[in-house]
Design an enzyme around this catalytic site. Structure first.
Site, PDB file in Angstrom:
ATOM      1  N   GLY A 116       0.831  -1.192   0.000  1.00 14.72           N
ATOM      2  CA  GLY A 116       0.000   0.000   0.000  1.00 14.72           C
ATOM      3  C   GLY A 116       0.868   1.245   0.000  1.00 14.72           C
ATOM      4  O   GLY A 116       2.056   1.198   0.341  1.00 14.72           O
ATOM      5  N   CYS A 117       0.272   2.368  -0.357  1.00 16.08           N
ATOM      6  CA  CYS A 117       1.062   3.599  -0.453  1.00 16.08           C
ATOM      7  C   CYS A 117       1.591   4.027   0.911  1.00 16.08           C
ATOM      8  O   CYS A 117       2.806   4.162   1.102  1.00 16.08           O
ATOM      9  CB  CYS A 117       0.252   4.709  -1.120  1.00 16.08           C
ATOM     10  SG  CYS A 117      -1.335   5.088  -0.343  1.00 16.08           S
TER      11      CYS A 117
END
Length: 319
Positions: A116-117
């Protein structure tokens, strides 16, 4: 020479479009795309996935699970950009800089879950310190991060880029139920024994993340200094192509961090800011949520896989 066939499932979403753009014009692979009238046809999508050498899934979590379940061809390799498999057994976590062997694990794996970012920045800062024993696994952590609105997907982009978007808040926090889906991912891959507090937000700009984690030196093991933390990260990321580590900032005014500084790259910039007199440190990360936080990372993982496939191809031809 065999040109691997890459299928991007969900190539009209924010991440998929970026991956497609990054791969456009490359001659070492072939891109498979479905006509618009077939993109939501489960049979056509399953056929495309099973014909690919590598399938990159840019889908909602449930759709990503369905896509994986549709695979019948054991040779298909998957990079899942959703959060469906980031803590799942049997999936390799797609952060090549996680440790010295992770890039090789990704290269040889058939199932890779793209990070995920927000977790990309948090894990990059925390895991080396936890592994080295400089940061206790049960430390009461608070993680703060602001992302460009593209992190909210197509709906957020449309909302912020419409004609009357000037009325939107410059910064808006969310996830205030303290149950953001990225927290288990951060906890597992950073090696934390306790759940961190995670407070994310969106800014009224398109892309880029600034993430910060404050630490109280008095709560760290005795004798741990900002220099120890800095040296640990220097050792961990020595030679890492996509990770920059700024010099340690202490006892003085430091430049402000621009979340957009690394936009359109696959780079991650880490920095430590310390005030020894006050016994406080802030760990920071800046990167593009659509770059190292999504599409750039997917292409980095794809290239690792393609490299391994090229090494294996002569054996396939002579076998």
């Amino acid at each position: 020479m065999h040109q691997p066939l890459v299928f991007i499932d969900g190539d009209q979403g924010t991440t998929g479009l970026q991956i497609h753009a990054r791969l456009h014009g490359r001659h070492d692979l072939r891109l498979l795309t479905l006509p618009e009238d077939q993109r939501k046809d489960p049979r056509q999508r399953a056929e495309a996935i099973n014909s690919a050498d590598v399938a990159i899934l840019c889908l909602p979590d449930d759709a990503a699970r369905d896509a994986v379940a549709s695979i019948r061809n054991p040779a298909v390799r998957v990079i899942d950009a959703s959060s469906a498999h980031r803590t799942s057994p049997g999936w390799v976590y797609g952060l090549p800089e996680l440790d010295g062997q992770q890039a090789e694990r990704i290269a040889r794996s058939t199932r890779v879950s793209n990070p995920g970012c927000y977790p990309t920045g948090a894990i990059a800062l925390l895991r080396p310190l936890v592994q080295a024993g400089l940061l206790p696994a049960d430390f009461p952590l608070a993680i703060h991060a602001i992302s460009g609105y593209s992190g909210g997907g197509r709906a957020a982009v449309e909302r912020h880029e419409q004609a009357d978007a000037h009325g939107l808040a410059g910064v808006q926090l969310y996830g205030l139920d303290l149950a953001h889906k990225h927290v288990p991912e951060i906890q597992q891959h950073a090696g934390l024994g306790e759940r961190p507090v995670f407070v994310p937000g969106y800014g009224h700009y398109r892309q880029g993340i600034v993430l910060s984690i404050p630490l109280q030196l008095r709560l760290l093991p005795p004798g741990v200094t900002p220099e120890h933390l800095q040296q640990c990260l220097e050792r961990h990321y020595q030679g890492a192509r996509h990770v920059q580590l700024a010099p340690l900032h202490q006892d003085g005014a430091a430049a402000a961090l621009d979340p957009q500084a690394l936009n359109h790259t696959n780079d991650l910039r880490l920095a430590l800011y310390a005030n020894p007199a006050h016994g406080q440190v802030v760990l920071t990360a800046v990167f593009d949520n659509l770059g190292k936080g999504a599409s750039g990372a997917a292409v980095q993982n794809l290239d690792l896989m393609l490299g391994a496939m090229q090494e294996q191809s002569p054996a396939r031809k002579t076998g």
